[in-house]
Design a protein around this motif. Structure first.
Motif, PDB file in Angstrom:
ATOM      1  N   ASN A  16       0.808  -1.228   0.000  1.00  0.00           N
ATOM      2  CA  ASN A  16       0.000   0.000   0.000  1.00  0.00           C
ATOM      3  C   ASN A  16       0.839   1.276   0.000  1.00  0.00           C
ATOM      4  O   ASN A  16       0.278   2.370  -0.036  1.00  0.00           O
ATOM      5  CB  ASN A  16      -0.943   0.011   1.207  1.00  0.00           C
ATOM      6  CG  ASN A  16      -2.006  -1.051   1.104  1.00  0.00           C
ATOM      7  OD1 ASN A  16      -2.423  -1.428   0.006  1.00  0.00           O
ATOM      8  ND2 ASN A  16      -2.448  -1.563   2.236  1.00  0.00           N
ATOM      9  N   HIS A  17       2.153   1.153   0.030  1.00  0.00           N
ATOM     10  CA  HIS A  17       3.007   2.346   0.080  1.00  0.00           C
ATOM     11  C   HIS A  17       2.953   3.104  -1.251  1.00  0.00           C
ATOM     12  O   HIS A  17       2.888   2.504  -2.323  1.00  0.00           O
ATOM     13  CB  HIS A  17       4.449   1.945   0.397  1.00  0.00           C
ATOM     14  CG  HIS A  17       5.302   3.097   0.781  1.00  0.00           C
ATOM     15  ND1 HIS A  17       5.914   3.912  -0.152  1.00  0.00           N
ATOM     16  CD2 HIS A  17       5.630   3.591   1.994  1.00  0.00           C
ATOM     17  CE1 HIS A  17       6.587   4.862   0.479  1.00  0.00           C
ATOM     18  NE2 HIS A  17       6.437   4.692   1.783  1.00  0.00           N
ATOM     19  N   GLU A  18       3.007   4.411  -1.167  1.00  0.00           N
ATOM     20  CA  GLU A  18       2.907   5.256  -2.362  1.00  0.00           C
ATOM     21  C   GLU A  18       4.002   4.975  -3.391  1.00  0.00           C
ATOM     22  O   GLU A  18       3.779   5.108  -4.585  1.00  0.00           O
ATOM     23  CB  GLU A  18       2.929   6.735  -1.971  1.00  0.00           C
ATOM     24  CG  GLU A  18       4.244   7.176  -1.354  1.00  0.00           C
ATOM     25  CD  GLU A  18       4.259   8.645  -0.971  1.00  0.00           C
ATOM     26  OE1 GLU A  18       4.041   9.493  -1.855  1.00  0.00           O
ATOM     27  OE2 GLU A  18       4.498   8.921   0.217  1.00  0.00           O
ATOM     28  N   HIS A  19       5.191   4.564  -2.976  1.00  0.00           N
ATOM     29  CA  HIS A  19       6.274   4.311  -3.927  1.00  0.00           C
ATOM     30  C   HIS A  19       6.070   3.035  -4.745  1.00  0.00           C
ATOM     31  O   HIS A  19       6.740   2.849  -5.769  1.00  0.00           O
ATOM     32  CB  HIS A  19       7.629   4.269  -3.223  1.00  0.00           C
ATOM     33  CG  HIS A  19       8.094   5.620  -2.801  1.00  0.00           C
ATOM     34  ND1 HIS A  19       8.911   5.822  -1.720  1.00  0.00           N
ATOM     35  CD2 HIS A  19       7.848   6.851  -3.324  1.00  0.00           C
ATOM     36  CE1 HIS A  19       9.144   7.111  -1.589  1.00  0.00           C
ATOM     37  NE2 HIS A  19       8.507   7.751  -2.543  1.00  0.00           N
ATOM     38  N   MET A  20       5.155   2.188  -4.322  1.00  0.00           N
ATOM     39  CA  MET A  20       4.870   1.000  -5.121  1.00  0.00           C
ATOM     40  C   MET A  20       4.222   1.385  -6.451  1.00  0.00           C
ATOM     41  O   MET A  20       4.237   0.602  -7.395  1.00  0.00           O
ATOM     42  CB  MET A  20       4.002   0.006  -4.349  1.00  0.00           C
ATOM     43  CG  MET A  20       4.742  -0.634  -3.174  1.00  0.00           C
ATOM     44  SD  MET A  20       6.324  -1.361  -3.633  1.00  0.00           S
ATOM     45  CE  MET A  20       5.832  -3.024  -3.925  1.00  0.00           C
ATOM     46  N   ARG A  21       3.706   2.600  -6.530  1.00  0.00           N
ATOM     47  CA  ARG A  21       3.184   3.107  -7.811  1.00  0.00           C
ATOM     48  C   ARG A  21       4.279   3.089  -8.873  1.00  0.00           C
ATOM     49  O   ARG A  21       4.046   2.752 -10.033  1.00  0.00           O
ATOM     50  CB  ARG A  21       2.638   4.528  -7.625  1.00  0.00           C
ATOM     51  CG  ARG A  21       2.224   5.211  -8.919  1.00  0.00           C
ATOM     52  CD  ARG A  21       1.890   6.689  -8.707  1.00  0.00           C
ATOM     53  NE  ARG A  21       2.923   7.434  -8.017  1.00  0.00           N
ATOM     54  CZ  ARG A  21       4.036   7.911  -8.597  1.00  0.00           C
ATOM     55  NH1 ARG A  21       4.245   7.733  -9.886  1.00  0.00           N
ATOM     56  NH2 ARG A  21       4.931   8.582  -7.901  1.00  0.00           N
ATOM     57  N   ILE A  22       5.491   3.426  -8.467  1.00  0.00           N
ATOM     58  CA  ILE A  22       6.622   3.417  -9.401  1.00  0.00           C
ATOM     59  C   ILE A  22       6.858   2.005  -9.908  1.00  0.00           C
ATOM     60  O   ILE A  22       7.080   1.788 -11.106  1.00  0.00           O
ATOM     61  CB  ILE A  22       7.890   3.986  -8.734  1.00  0.00           C
ATOM     62  CG1 ILE A  22       7.654   5.446  -8.345  1.00  0.00           C
ATOM     63  CG2 ILE A  22       9.109   3.846  -9.650  1.00  0.00           C
ATOM     64  CD1 ILE A  22       8.726   6.033  -7.417  1.00  0.00           C
TER      65      ILE A  22
END
Length: 164
Positions: A16-22
């Motif tokens: 769920n961490h925002e950097h997993m978007r990358i």
């Protein structure tokens, strides 16, 4: 299905961490994103631990978290960058570990497993069984993804930062 549930439970903070978007926006091998590759490695590492009856020797939470973060380098290594990532295979474990330490609280098993998962390309092998499981699962997954014929039908990802 049970393995995927374990990965979701123990990896919730990471997934769920925002950097997993990358990771969702960059290909890793063939047509598989870094995000999907990391989930595959986590599931396969758990499956291998189960098949080898290692439950009395493995910290399941550390295994899953290390597998999900083993490629947490947060860049697209396929894009031209004037050679900055030329040594990616040798250096990305350390980069992934530093990024993961910045974003998460990691124990020594997780740190070592992430940093040394590219053995033998890196000089130090993992110190813990979890690291060996991540390393083996990564090699199996990467080989399968790289040799898949699907790689010739690669769709464009929605990645505004890459100019695609």
């Amino acid at each position: 299905m049970q393995i995927q549930h374990l990965v979701r439970i123990h990896g919730r903070e990471i997934l769920n961490h925002e950097h997993m978007r990358i990771e969702r926006e960059c290909y890793q091998h063939g047509v598989v994103t870094t995000f999907a590759h990391s989930i595959r490695v986590a599931c396969l590492a758990v499956w291998i631990a189960d098949r080898l009856h290692l439950w009395h020797r493995v910290d399941l939470r550390s295994l899953i978290r290390a597998a999900l973060l083993h490629d947490y380098f947060l860049y697209d290594w396929h894009e031209w960058d004037d050679g900055v990532h030329r040594m990616h295979g040798f250096t990305h474990g350390g980069t992934a570990m530093r990024n993961a330490m910045r974003d998460f609280r990691l124990n020594r098993v997780e740190r070592d497993s992430i940093e040394n998962h590219m053995f033998p390309l890196t000089p130090c092998p993992p110190r813990y069984i979890e690291g060996y499981l991540v390393t083996v699962a990564d090699k199996i997954s990467a080989t399968q993804e790289t040799l898949s014929l699907d790689r010739f039908n690669k769709p464009a990802l929605d990645n505004p930062e890459s100019g695609k």
